[in-house]
Design a protein around this motif. Structure first.
Motif, PDB file in Angstrom:
ATOM      1  N   VAL A 250       0.818  -1.167  -0.308  1.00  0.00           N
ATOM      2  CA  VAL A 250      -0.009  -0.003  -0.060  1.00  0.00           C
ATOM      3  C   VAL A 250       0.784   1.195  -0.102  1.00  0.00           C
ATOM      4  CG1 VAL A 250      -1.613   1.373   1.288  1.00  0.00           C
ATOM      5  CG2 VAL A 250      -1.739  -1.246   1.230  1.00  0.00           C
ATOM      6  N   ASP A 251       0.800   2.228  -0.812  1.00  0.00           N
ATOM      7  CA  ASP A 251       1.208   3.353  -0.989  1.00  0.00           C
ATOM      8  C   ASP A 251       0.876   4.420   0.063  1.00  0.00           C
ATOM      9  OD1 ASP A 251       2.621   5.820  -1.653  1.00  0.00           O
ATOM     10  OD2 ASP A 251       1.780   6.081  -3.485  1.00  0.00           O
ATOM     11  N   PRO A 252       1.432   4.637   1.096  1.00  0.00           N
ATOM     12  CA  PRO A 252       1.000   5.520   2.293  1.00  0.00           C
ATOM     13  C   PRO A 252       0.590   6.894   1.847  1.00  0.00           C
ATOM     14  CG  PRO A 252       3.288   5.518   2.230  1.00  0.00           C
ATOM     15  CD  PRO A 252       3.123   4.233   1.223  1.00  0.00           C
ATOM     16  N   THR A 253       1.405   7.562   0.877  1.00  0.00           N
ATOM     17  CA  THR A 253       0.885   8.656   0.264  1.00  0.00           C
ATOM     18  C   THR A 253      -0.482   8.680  -0.434  1.00  0.00           C
ATOM     19  OG1 THR A 253       3.205   9.444  -0.341  1.00  0.00           O
ATOM     20  CG2 THR A 253       1.530  10.597  -1.238  1.00  0.00           C
ATOM     21  N   GLU A 254      -0.926   7.760  -1.237  1.00  0.00           N
ATOM     22  CA  GLU A 254      -2.032   7.266  -1.879  1.00  0.00           C
ATOM     23  C   GLU A 254      -3.008   7.123  -0.871  1.00  0.00           C
ATOM     24  OE1 GLU A 254      -4.266   7.308  -5.276  1.00  0.00           O
ATOM     25  OE2 GLU A 254      -1.966   7.508  -5.337  1.00  0.00           O
ATOM     26  N   GLU A 255      -2.885   6.654   0.205  1.00  0.00           N
ATOM     27  CA  GLU A 255      -3.756   6.408   1.176  1.00  0.00           C
ATOM     28  C   GLU A 255      -4.088   7.590   2.075  1.00  0.00           C
ATOM     29  OE1 GLU A 255      -5.234   3.547   2.924  1.00  0.00           O
ATOM     30  OE2 GLU A 255      -4.908   2.541   0.892  1.00  0.00           O
ATOM     31  N   ARG A 256      -2.977   8.424   2.277  1.00  0.00           N
ATOM     32  CA  ARG A 256      -3.415   9.576   3.044  1.00  0.00           C
ATOM     33  C   ARG A 256      -4.349  10.655   2.028  1.00  0.00           C
ATOM     34  NH1 ARG A 256       1.341  14.087   4.797  1.00  0.00           N
ATOM     35  NH2 ARG A 256      -0.067  15.676   5.644  1.00  0.00           N
ATOM     36  N   LEU A 257      -3.843  10.731   0.908  1.00  0.00           N
ATOM     37  CA  LEU A 257      -4.757  11.564  -0.100  1.00  0.00           C
ATOM     38  C   LEU A 257      -6.291  10.854  -0.446  1.00  0.00           C
ATOM     39  CD1 LEU A 257      -1.935  12.032  -2.785  1.00  0.00           C
ATOM     40  CD2 LEU A 257      -3.005  13.873  -1.236  1.00  0.00           C
ATOM     41  N   ARG A 258      -6.178   9.893  -0.305  1.00  0.00           N
ATOM     42  CA  ARG A 258      -7.682   9.129  -0.204  1.00  0.00           C
ATOM     43  C   ARG A 258      -8.537   9.483   1.025  1.00  0.00           C
ATOM     44  NH1 ARG A 258      -7.345   3.465  -0.567  1.00  0.00           N
ATOM     45  NH2 ARG A 258      -6.030   3.765  -2.572  1.00  0.00           N
ATOM     46  N   ASP A 259      -7.703   9.502   2.315  1.00  0.00           N
ATOM     47  CA  ASP A 259      -8.306   9.902   3.339  1.00  0.00           C
ATOM     48  C   ASP A 259      -8.803  11.139   3.390  1.00  0.00           C
ATOM     49  OD1 ASP A 259      -8.048   7.161   4.436  1.00  0.00           O
ATOM     50  OD2 ASP A 259      -6.113   7.421   5.629  1.00  0.00           O
ATOM     51  N   GLU A 260      -7.661  12.089   2.949  1.00  0.00           N
ATOM     52  CA  GLU A 260      -8.171  13.450   3.174  1.00  0.00           C
ATOM     53  C   GLU A 260      -9.147  13.731   1.859  1.00  0.00           C
ATOM     54  OE1 GLU A 260      -5.743  17.777   2.758  1.00  0.00           O
ATOM     55  OE2 GLU A 260      -4.652  15.804   3.108  1.00  0.00           O
ATOM     56  N   PHE A 261      -8.991  13.355   0.806  1.00  0.00           N
ATOM     57  CA  PHE A 261      -9.969  13.913  -0.365  1.00  0.00           C
ATOM     58  C   PHE A 261     -10.987  12.925  -1.036  1.00  0.00           C
ATOM     59  CE2 PHE A 261      -5.848  16.563  -0.838  1.00  0.00           C
ATOM     60  CZ  PHE A 261      -6.731  17.615  -0.456  1.00  0.00           C
TER      61      PHE A 261
END
Length: 105
Positions: free
Chosen positions: A47-58
């Protein structure tokens, strides 16, 4: 094939790179509307942590209204690349690393 845009913008001292299907001049003067955000759907263990963070935020955002002065660039691209969050001063990726166990003393 549907049009895909890479949107690069400043937010809280960081540069965000997101992908979206629709870009329009907003009904709010001075804002650009970014909608139909595109995120990778990882089904495996990696899992890409940046992609997860962006998905959580937006992830639940229907339309993102960005002030024109915060937009660095909008590119029409053929395929989705890796979304990113970068430090605005250094350009280095800001990634929350996977927590490692503490070393025993």
């Amino acid at each position: 094939m549907a049009t895909l845009y890479k949107v690069t913008f400043l937010n809280a001292g960081k540069i965000y790179e997101l992908y979206a299907r629709k870009i329009a001049s907003g009904n709010l003067w001075g804002f650009t509307e970014v909608s139909e955000l595109v995120f990778d759907l990882h089904e495996g263990l990696v899992v890409d942590p940046t992609e997860e963070r962006l998905r959580d935020e937006f992830g639940s955002t229907r339309v993102l209204h960005l002030p024109m002065q915060s937009i660095v660039r909008i590119e029409e691209v053929e395929r989705k690349g890796q979304s990113a969050i970068r430090d605005a001063t250094t350009g280095e990726k800001v990634v929350t690393p996977f927590p490692l166990p503490a070393k025993p003393r």
